[in-house]
Design an enzyme around this catalytic site. Structure first.
Site, PDB file in Angstrom:
ATOM      1  N   ASP A   1       0.820  -1.367   0.089  1.00 40.20           N
ATOM      2  CA  ASP A   1      -0.010  -0.088  -0.197  1.00 40.20           C
ATOM      3  C   ASP A   1       1.036   1.487   0.159  1.00 40.20           C
ATOM      4  OD1 ASP A   1      -2.054   1.992   0.617  1.00 40.20           O
ATOM      5  OD2 ASP A   1      -1.486   1.742   2.641  1.00 40.20           O
TER       6      ASP A   1
ATOM      7  N   ASP B   1      -4.083   3.753   2.717  1.00 44.13           N
ATOM      8  CA  ASP B   1      -5.506   3.558   2.840  1.00 44.13           C
ATOM      9  C   ASP B   1      -5.779   1.842   3.414  1.00 44.13           C
ATOM     10  OD1 ASP B   1      -5.056   2.327   0.740  1.00 44.13           O
ATOM     11  OD2 ASP B   1      -6.551   3.002  -0.716  1.00 44.13           O
TER      12      ASP B   1
ATOM     13  N   ASP C   1      -2.004  -1.632  -4.184  1.00 42.06           N
ATOM     14  CA  ASP C   1      -1.971  -0.405  -5.087  1.00 42.06           C
ATOM     15  C   ASP C   1      -1.092  -0.653  -6.321  1.00 42.06           C
ATOM     16  OD1 ASP C   1      -0.375   1.548  -4.212  1.00 42.06           O
ATOM     17  OD2 ASP C   1      -1.601   2.272  -3.183  1.00 42.06           O
TER      18      ASP C   1
ATOM     19  N   ASP D   1      -5.815 -10.852 -15.059  1.00 46.36           N
ATOM     20  CA  ASP D   1      -6.719 -12.121 -14.433  1.00 46.36           C
ATOM     21  C   ASP D   1      -7.707 -11.320 -15.404  1.00 46.36           C
ATOM     22  OD1 ASP D   1      -7.966 -13.508 -13.443  1.00 46.36           O
ATOM     23  OD2 ASP D   1      -6.937 -13.733 -11.410  1.00 46.36           O
TER      24      ASP D   1
ATOM     25  N   ASP E   1     -10.409 -16.296 -15.491  1.00 43.93           N
ATOM     26  CA  ASP E   1     -11.335 -17.090 -14.193  1.00 43.93           C
ATOM     27  C   ASP E   1     -12.477 -18.395 -14.789  1.00 43.93           C
ATOM     28  OD1 ASP E   1     -11.438 -16.873 -11.664  1.00 43.93           O
ATOM     29  OD2 ASP E   1     -13.326 -16.400 -12.071  1.00 43.93           O
TER      30      ASP E   1
ATOM     31  N   GLU F   1      -8.271 -21.022 -16.442  1.00 46.61           N
ATOM     32  CA  GLU F   1      -8.921 -21.826 -14.975  1.00 46.61           C
ATOM     33  C   GLU F   1      -9.490 -22.758 -15.466  1.00 46.61           C
ATOM     34  OE1 GLU F   1      -9.562 -20.630 -10.354  1.00 46.61           O
ATOM     35  OE2 GLU F   1     -10.340 -19.731 -12.237  1.00 46.61           O
TER      36      GLU F   1
ATOM     37  N   HIS G   1      -3.951 -18.379  -4.596  1.00 48.14           N
ATOM     38  CA  HIS G   1      -5.048 -16.820  -3.274  1.00 48.14           C
ATOM     39  C   HIS G   1      -6.418 -17.621  -3.004  1.00 48.14           C
ATOM     40  CE1 HIS G   1      -7.244 -16.985  -7.559  1.00 48.14           C
ATOM     41  NE2 HIS G   1      -8.270 -16.595  -6.922  1.00 48.14           N
ATOM     42  N   ASP G   2      -6.485 -18.795  -3.545  1.00 47.43           N
ATOM     43  CA  ASP G   2      -7.909 -19.887  -3.488  1.00 47.43           C
ATOM     44  C   ASP G   2      -7.746 -20.738  -2.479  1.00 47.43           C
ATOM     45  OD1 ASP G   2      -9.646 -17.551  -4.797  1.00 47.43           O
ATOM     46  OD2 ASP G   2      -9.260 -19.500  -6.982  1.00 47.43           O
TER      47      ASP G   2
END
Ligand code: GLC
Ligand code: CA
Length: 540
Positions: A23, A27, A31, A100, A202, A267, A327-328
């Protein structure tokens, strides 16, 4: 190397979950400027490409996997100029950018869906999948949503249901509509023209559903899992993997081939490896993701079988991928490592980087980040919110990158969107960069070795049988370069009889950066617990 070096094939792809990387404006959300800030770090790892999890505008019902505009960047990540700068700066460092693309569904906040639900006469209505209620007023068929409940959401003023494979905030696009199809294919051109090098699609095998909307048959047998998650109690034959998809992957590939050296990886979701393979090939996708390897239990035999199967399935005109993390999925360190030891992560990386296929790494694995564990009140992921405590969701593997021992691991000066793992004062990039014995140093060394040896990044693979169930042995060969990899999956010191002739022509190329007990005497190799050895012979 006989074949030209291709970045996506012979190189390594590094996945960044942008929310959690760096970041720069306090926030608490990573980013694009944060990614730019660390491009030198990524280059220094020795990887070839960055796959960015979605950065299009999103209301974050599913953290970017619900897109509200396919043509721009979410303001929380930056803007188009930032993205162009990222692409240019990456290219200067020989890093490629993979975006993605989440094209199976959009966000319900997308302008198209907002229009679509106004009336059945709206020009966007047929951009989504609508059905009348069943005669009793109920849902049109038995299809379930992966993230809980029926896949059908009722819209009262239309007296119709719309279809969503994931949350109700992710309505599925109607790919049978030619306007949707051509608009989506233009999304590829739009980003290719901006210099993007590749795409990760995806859940692309969900673009189409059965046109007769037939009920899925039940999956036989009882399990608690199926009881909790009814989605898993069905055979998904009508809501996914429809034959129409083959034509679309061919269309996508012909667009990609209008640009030099681009890459598209899909995917597959709810597909067998064999089904997934049908989407890959010279006129189809360059590659696919398969969970067979990632989900295999920690054993030499299970990995041997997964590698052999996946290698043969891909044959000569396709190229496999290998990953343990994304990430899954809970991080492999949390699944397999014992305590703080890095021995198992090193063993797994050695296997991943020395088999025939493209390795995908996931931010933070190079320093051995472990999953965080959250109380229910802090859960962000829709999966965890729905299925707690049976399934706590995917937040665990999405915690902020651990850059340094400074507050919040140097990730943010504000309040991080997910907590940083408490071990960050010890486990962080700054500390590991200063230590030649660190996991980070190991990643860099092994990546450099893979890059330097065509046998490892391009060569054929041959598994070699052994009597020892805890050993996995294979040979890689390209031209006259031969490399033998020996991996010990047991916590015992093991002596391995090397399956090689002309023993004197082989030398130890790498065995890790710890003092190793590996010694070669005649044809015997001694390996420490979870140890490994990479041997090379050039002379035959
Ligand atoms: C894919 C993504 C996952 C997302 C889902 C719905 O499986 O990897 O994160 O939740 O698709 O888009
Ligand atoms: Ca930020």
């Amino acid at each position: 190397m006989t074949e030209k070096r291709l970045w996506w094939k012979h190189g390594i792809i590094y996945q960044i979950y942008p929310r959690s990387f760096q970041d720069t404006n306090g926030d608490g959300i990573g980013d694009l400027a944060g990614v730019i800030q660390h491009l030198d770090y990524i280059q220094d790892l020795g990887v070839d490409a960055i796959w960015l999890s979605p950065i299009n505008p999103s209301p974050d019902v599913d953290f970017g996997y619900d897109v509200a505009d396919y043509h721009t960047i979410d303001p929380k990540f930056g803007n188009l100029q930032d993205f162009e700068r990222l692409t240019q700066e990456a290219h200067k460092r020989n890093l490629h950018i993979i975006m993605d693309l989440v094209l199976s569904h959009s966000s319900d906040q997308h302008r198209w869906f907002q229009e679509a639900q106004k009336s059945v006469d709206n020009p966007y209505h047929n951009w989504y999948i609508w059905r009348d209620p069943a005669p009793d007023g109920g849902v049109p068929n038995n299809w379930m949503a992966m993230f809980g409940g029926s896949a059908w959401e009722y819209v009262e003023h239309l007296n119709k249901y719309y279809y969503h494979m994931f949350t109700k905030g992710q309505p599925d696009l109607n790919w049978h509509n030619p306007e949707v199809r051509s608009t989506m294919l233009d999304v590829f051109r739009y980003w290719l023209d901006k210099g993007v090098d590749g795409f990760r699609l995806d859940v692309f095998n969900n673009y189409f559903q059965d046109q007769q909307f037939r009920d899925n048959p039940p999956e036989a047998g009882f399990s608690l899992r199926k009881l909790v998650r009814k989605f898993e109690a069905q055979k998904h034959i009508y809501d996914t993997n429809q034959p129409e998809m083959i034509e679309v992957v061919e269309d996508i590939r012909s667009i990609m081939d209008c640009y030099p050296e681009r890459y598209v990886v899909g995917e597959t979701f709810l597909a067998s490896s064999a089904q997934a393979r049908t989407f890959i090939g010279p006129n189809r996708l360059h590659a696919g993701f398969d969970y067979g390897f990632c989900n295999a239990p920690f054993s030499a035999q299970a990995y041997g079988q997964a590698i052999q199967y996946w290698d043969a399935l891909h044959g000569k005109d396709a190229w496999p991928n290998y990953f343990f993390n994304n990430h899954d999925t809970p991080r492999s360190t949390s699944r397999f490592a014992r305590g703080d030891s890095d021995a198992i992560p090193k063993l797994l990386l050695t296997m991943q980087l020395t088999v025939r296929g493209t390795p995908y790494l996931y931010y933070g694995e190079e320093i051995g980040i472990r999953d965080i564990s959250l109380p229910r009140s802090l859960i962000q992921d829709p999966v965890g919110k729905q299925y707690w405590p049976f399934n706590k969701g995917r937040d665990g593997c999405r915690s902020p990158m651990q850059w340094s021992a400074r507050e919040n691991a140097g990730f943010t000066s504000g309040e991080p969107w997910l907590p940083v793992n408490k071990d960050y004062r010890v486990r962080n990039v700054e500390a590991q960069a200063a230590s030649p014995a660190s996991l980070l140093a190991f990643y860099k060394e092994l990546i450099a070795i893979r890059r330097a040896h065509p046998a490892l990044n391009a060569g054929a693979l041959e598994l070699i049988s052994t009597d020892d169930d805890d050993l996995l042995i294979y040979q890689r060969q390209e031209g006259d370069e031969k490399i033998l990899v020996v991996l010990n999956f047991s916590r015992q010191i093991t002596t391995c009889q090397l399956p090689i002739e002309n023993f004197n022509k082989w030398e130890l190329l790498y065995a890790g950066n710890e003092a190793i007990t590996s010694q070669m005497t005649e044809n015997d190799l001694n390996l420490p617990a979870y140890g490994f050895a990479i041997l090379i012979s050039r002379s035959e």
